[in-house]
Write a protein that holds these residues in place. Structure first.
Motif, PDB file in Angstrom:
ATOM      1  N   LEU A  25      -9.008   6.763  10.184  1.00 14.34           N
ATOM      2  CA  LEU A  25      -8.243   5.779   9.790  1.00 14.34           C
ATOM      3  C   LEU A  25      -8.648   5.170   8.528  1.00 14.34           C
ATOM      4  O   LEU A  25      -8.178   4.942   8.101  1.00 14.34           O
ATOM      5  CB  LEU A  25      -8.248   4.807  10.916  1.00 14.34           C
ATOM      6  CG  LEU A  25      -7.090   4.513  11.749  1.00 14.34           C
ATOM      7  CD1 LEU A  25      -7.509   3.536  13.303  1.00 14.34           C
ATOM      8  CD2 LEU A  25      -6.256   5.253  12.265  1.00 14.34           C
ATOM      9  N   LEU A  26      -9.579   5.502   8.001  1.00 10.42           N
ATOM     10  CA  LEU A  26      -9.795   5.961   6.947  1.00 10.42           C
ATOM     11  C   LEU A  26      -9.714   6.530   5.461  1.00 10.42           C
ATOM     12  O   LEU A  26      -9.363   6.400   4.643  1.00 10.42           O
ATOM     13  CB  LEU A  26     -11.380   5.260   6.673  1.00 10.42           C
ATOM     14  CG  LEU A  26     -11.916   4.409   6.986  1.00 10.42           C
ATOM     15  CD1 LEU A  26     -13.340   3.168   7.165  1.00 10.42           C
ATOM     16  CD2 LEU A  26     -11.229   2.381   6.090  1.00 10.42           C
ATOM     17  N   ARG A  27      -8.944   7.615   6.118  1.00  7.49           N
ATOM     18  CA  ARG A  27      -8.417   8.772   5.579  1.00  7.49           C
ATOM     19  C   ARG A  27      -7.040   8.249   4.255  1.00  7.49           C
ATOM     20  O   ARG A  27      -6.483   7.456   5.305  1.00  7.49           O
ATOM     21  CB  ARG A  27      -7.455   9.919   5.957  1.00  7.49           C
ATOM     22  CG  ARG A  27      -7.565  11.123   5.758  1.00  7.49           C
ATOM     23  CD  ARG A  27      -7.541  12.599   7.282  1.00  7.49           C
ATOM     24  NE  ARG A  27      -8.535  11.965   7.573  1.00  7.49           N
ATOM     25  CZ  ARG A  27      -8.723  13.381   8.670  1.00  7.49           C
ATOM     26  NH1 ARG A  27      -7.950  13.906   9.092  1.00  7.49           N
ATOM     27  NH2 ARG A  27     -10.063  13.776   9.165  1.00  7.49           N
ATOM     28  N   THR A  28      -7.292   8.893   3.542  1.00 10.08           N
ATOM     29  CA  THR A  28      -6.044   8.591   2.746  1.00 10.08           C
ATOM     30  C   THR A  28      -5.598   9.678   2.568  1.00 10.08           C
ATOM     31  O   THR A  28      -5.078  10.328   2.932  1.00 10.08           O
ATOM     32  CB  THR A  28      -6.859   9.001   0.667  1.00 10.08           C
ATOM     33  OG1 THR A  28      -7.747   9.847   0.743  1.00 10.08           O
ATOM     34  CG2 THR A  28      -7.146   7.491  -0.146  1.00 10.08           C
ATOM     35  N   GLY A  29      -3.808   8.644   2.368  1.00 16.90           N
ATOM     36  CA  GLY A  29      -2.307   9.302   2.617  1.00 16.90           C
ATOM     37  C   GLY A  29      -2.476   8.933   4.219  1.00 16.90           C
ATOM     38  O   GLY A  29      -2.660   8.410   4.318  1.00 16.90           O
ATOM     39  N   GLN A  30      -2.280  10.382   5.180  1.00 18.34           N
ATOM     40  CA  GLN A  30      -1.614   9.986   6.469  1.00 18.34           C
ATOM     41  C   GLN A  30      -2.990   9.859   6.862  1.00 18.34           C
ATOM     42  O   GLN A  30      -4.357  10.578   7.383  1.00 18.34           O
ATOM     43  CB  GLN A  30      -0.918  11.809   6.825  1.00 18.34           C
ATOM     44  CG  GLN A  30      -0.809  12.089   8.299  1.00 18.34           C
ATOM     45  CD  GLN A  30       0.712  11.169   8.577  1.00 18.34           C
ATOM     46  OE1 GLN A  30       1.717  10.949   7.193  1.00 18.34           O
ATOM     47  NE2 GLN A  30       0.221   9.464   9.216  1.00 18.34           N
ATOM     48  N   THR A 273     -12.413  -2.831  10.164  1.00 19.94           N
ATOM     49  CA  THR A 273     -10.131  -3.057   9.758  1.00 19.94           C
ATOM     50  C   THR A 273      -9.780  -2.554   9.189  1.00 19.94           C
ATOM     51  O   THR A 273     -10.105  -1.853   7.712  1.00 19.94           O
ATOM     52  CB  THR A 273     -10.907  -5.076   8.893  1.00 19.94           C
ATOM     53  OG1 THR A 273     -11.479  -5.789  10.400  1.00 19.94           O
ATOM     54  CG2 THR A 273      -9.485  -5.660   9.123  1.00 19.94           C
ATOM     55  N   VAL A 274      -8.600  -2.139   8.785  1.00 16.81           N
ATOM     56  CA  VAL A 274      -7.530  -1.676   8.666  1.00 16.81           C
ATOM     57  C   VAL A 274      -6.993  -2.024   8.420  1.00 16.81           C
ATOM     58  O   VAL A 274      -5.522  -2.611   9.696  1.00 16.81           O
ATOM     59  CB  VAL A 274      -7.542  -0.082   9.144  1.00 16.81           C
ATOM     60  CG1 VAL A 274      -7.075  -0.229  11.177  1.00 16.81           C
ATOM     61  CG2 VAL A 274      -6.700   1.015   8.865  1.00 16.81           C
ATOM     62  N   THR A 275      -5.702  -1.767   7.120  1.00 13.15           N
ATOM     63  CA  THR A 275      -4.383  -1.689   6.462  1.00 13.15           C
ATOM     64  C   THR A 275      -3.610  -1.302   7.314  1.00 13.15           C
ATOM     65  O   THR A 275      -3.430  -0.164   7.073  1.00 13.15           O
ATOM     66  CB  THR A 275      -4.169  -2.769   5.445  1.00 13.15           C
ATOM     67  OG1 THR A 275      -5.485  -3.589   5.590  1.00 13.15           O
ATOM     68  CG2 THR A 275      -2.747  -3.306   4.537  1.00 13.15           C
ATOM     69  N   PHE A 276      -2.438  -1.634   7.531  1.00 14.81           N
ATOM     70  CA  PHE A 276      -1.072  -0.424   7.527  1.00 14.81           C
ATOM     71  C   PHE A 276       0.211  -1.603   7.022  1.00 14.81           C
ATOM     72  O   PHE A 276       0.207  -2.443   7.300  1.00 14.81           O
ATOM     73  CB  PHE A 276      -0.844  -0.711   9.872  1.00 14.81           C
ATOM     74  CG  PHE A 276      -1.519  -0.043  10.132  1.00 14.81           C
ATOM     75  CD1 PHE A 276      -1.353   1.158  10.251  1.00 14.81           C
ATOM     76  CD2 PHE A 276      -2.752  -0.281  10.654  1.00 14.81           C
ATOM     77  CE1 PHE A 276      -2.675   2.231  11.312  1.00 14.81           C
ATOM     78  CE2 PHE A 276      -3.247   0.456  11.490  1.00 14.81           C
ATOM     79  CZ  PHE A 276      -3.626   1.498  11.944  1.00 14.81           C
ATOM     80  N   THR A 281       2.503   5.333   8.835  1.00 15.25           N
ATOM     81  CA  THR A 281       2.238   6.474  10.610  1.00 15.25           C
ATOM     82  C   THR A 281       0.994   6.245  10.959  1.00 15.25           C
ATOM     83  O   THR A 281       0.320   7.081   9.728  1.00 15.25           O
ATOM     84  CB  THR A 281       3.549   7.661  11.011  1.00 15.25           C
ATOM     85  OG1 THR A 281       2.869   8.293   9.998  1.00 15.25           O
ATOM     86  CG2 THR A 281       4.679   7.197  10.325  1.00 15.25           C
ATOM     87  N   ILE A 282       0.943   6.716  11.889  1.00 18.95           N
ATOM     88  CA  ILE A 282      -0.655   7.453  12.781  1.00 18.95           C
ATOM     89  C   ILE A 282      -0.355   8.726  13.198  1.00 18.95           C
ATOM     90  O   ILE A 282       0.313   8.634  14.080  1.00 18.95           O
ATOM     91  CB  ILE A 282      -1.182   6.274  13.779  1.00 18.95           C
ATOM     92  CG1 ILE A 282      -1.538   4.821  13.160  1.00 18.95           C
ATOM     93  CG2 ILE A 282      -3.079   7.167  13.704  1.00 18.95           C
ATOM     94  CD1 ILE A 282      -2.169   4.566  14.183  1.00 18.95           C
ATOM     95  N   TRP A 283      -0.501   9.455  12.914  1.00 16.76           N
ATOM     96  CA  TRP A 283      -0.454  10.970  13.419  1.00 16.76           C
ATOM     97  C   TRP A 283      -1.219  11.369  13.831  1.00 16.76           C
ATOM     98  O   TRP A 283      -2.405  11.211  14.493  1.00 16.76           O
ATOM     99  CB  TRP A 283       0.013  12.267  12.000  1.00 16.76           C
ATOM    100  CG  TRP A 283      -0.090  13.786  12.544  1.00 16.76           C
ATOM    101  CD1 TRP A 283       0.591  13.972  13.678  1.00 16.76           C
ATOM    102  CD2 TRP A 283       0.159  14.703  11.555  1.00 16.76           C
ATOM    103  NE1 TRP A 283       0.981  14.984  13.609  1.00 16.76           N
ATOM    104  CE2 TRP A 283       0.873  15.735  12.255  1.00 16.76           C
ATOM    105  CE3 TRP A 283      -0.879  14.688  10.458  1.00 16.76           C
ATOM    106  CZ2 TRP A 283       0.367  17.253  12.414  1.00 16.76           C
ATOM    107  CZ3 TRP A 283      -0.738  16.413   9.858  1.00 16.76           C
ATOM    108  CH2 TRP A 283       0.451  17.360  10.360  1.00 16.76           C
TER     109      TRP A 283
END
Ligand SMILES: C[S@@+](CC[C@H](N)C(=O)[O-])C[C@H]1O[C@@H](n2cnc3c(N)ncnc32)[C@H](O)[C@@H]1O
Length: 325
Positions: A25-30, A273-276, A281-283
């Motif tokens: 979930l911290l990955r940059t991009g997808q 804590t992650v922002t959407f 999307t989450i793949w």
């Protein structure tokens, strides 16, 4: 069933889950989550329902091929044999092969599963076949296969089953890498039976991953529910929508979950804590579709030779028997 557990990479599977969720979930991009986490108790039960849906033609094609050709497949494999199945799920379709072997000899069947509940279903499903003894491995594919190979008896051949097009869940070229790793564990003359979905027109491929009852959507969203259950997350499930897409470049169906609005999600046990963004999307899964020449090339690249291939006419799907070189 005798149940074996291989040595886990850490003693705490929840800690592993937290690390993978954090990284994905911290990955940059997808943003991504590994598809293996779709299969907890709820996920494995939902997958069983998906297998029965009219839209999910893969399972029925795989089953037809095994039912119609089990005797011939088993006849190609040298005795004595130990059968190892990677990601067996409930093992329902495997019955045809085990019953064909049962007529020939006493056989050990080793399902290898990360899902404890799938392993339990499998033991219940196949436990009544007279000359088959079941030794289940609750582990990752290769850890379990290594154990099975290390414990083979002198003269025993290995027949590895990888059914249901589960190989398609690896990215290309991770599928070749995985088959090479399987091959390194095998000896020349061992067998691999690979069930793979073939490229077909887009609408039925998409429907298979986006059924009208919404079971596949529930299967996908259960991964967010699992993060809430196991890691104390606060995903609002109603704010994410299941999405299946066909990527023609990679010839694969991708499953995503799309955020319906801008939102923050906190996952305490992953320290995150992650922002959407709205529409982000989450793949969660890819399901690659193969052509027949591509399968032969894949096998050769991993030092296997094709013994025989059977293809379903109703729903293009291939069962390919490979021999380790
Ligand atoms: C697509 S389902 C296929 C099940 C069954 N083989 C079939 O054809 O219906 C994939 C299965 O592999 C298991 N699995 C997924 N990733 C795994 C891993 N890394 N190691 C072991 N099992 C895994 C899941 O729990 C699930 O039961």
């Amino acid at each position: 069933m005798i149940l074996r557990q291989t040595v886990p990479t850490t003693a705490d599977p929840i800690a592993d889950f937290a690390v993978d969720v954090r990284e994905g979930l911290l990955r940059t991009g997808q943003k991504e989550l590994p598809s293996k986490y779709l299969y907890d108790e709820v996920g494995s039960a939902l997958f069983e329902v998906i297998s029965a849906l009219p839209e999910y033609g893969l399972t029925r094609a795989d089953e037809r091929l095994l039912r119609e050709n089990a005797v011939e497949i088993v006849a190609r494999v040298k005795s004595p044999v130990v059968v190892a199945e990677l990601g067996s799920g409930s093992g329902k379709k495997t019955r045809y092969l085990l019953e064909a072997l049962d007529r020939r000899q006493q056989t050990r069947y080793c399902p290898i599963e990360i899902s404890h509940s799938a392993l339990t279903m499998c033991a219940r499903e196949l436990g009544d076949i007279e000359h088959i003894s079941i030794v289940g491995f609750e582990s990752e594919y290769l850890d379990g296969l290594l154990e099975v190979a290390d414990n083979r008896r002198p003269g025993e051949h290995l027949l590895v089953l990888f059914l249901g097009s589960t190989i398609g869940n690896f990215d290309r070229p991770a599928d070749v890498k995985f088959l090479r790793a399987v091959r390194r564990i095998l000896q020349p003359g061992d067998f691999l039976l690979l069930g793979t979905d073939l490229v077909k027109p887009t609408p039925p491929m998409l429907d298979a991953y986006d059924d009208c009852l919404g079971v596949t959507a529930a299967f996908n969203l259960n991964l967010l529910a699992r993060i809430n259950r196991d890691l104390g997350g606060n995903f609002a499930l109603a704010q994410f929508k299941h999405e299946a897409r066909y990527n023609p470049e990679t010839r694969s169906i991708e499953m995503h979950m799309r955020s319906e609005r801008f939102q923050n999600v906190t996952i305490p046990r992953a320290g995150l804590t992650v922002t959407f963004r709205e529409g982000e999307t989450i793949w969660t899964e890819c399901s690659h579709k193969y052509s027949r020449p591509e399968l032969l090339h894949l096998a050769m690249s991993a030092s296997f030779r094709c013994k025989q291939q059977w293809v379903d006419d109703e729903w293009p799907f291939a069962e390919t028997l490979l021999i380790a070189q």
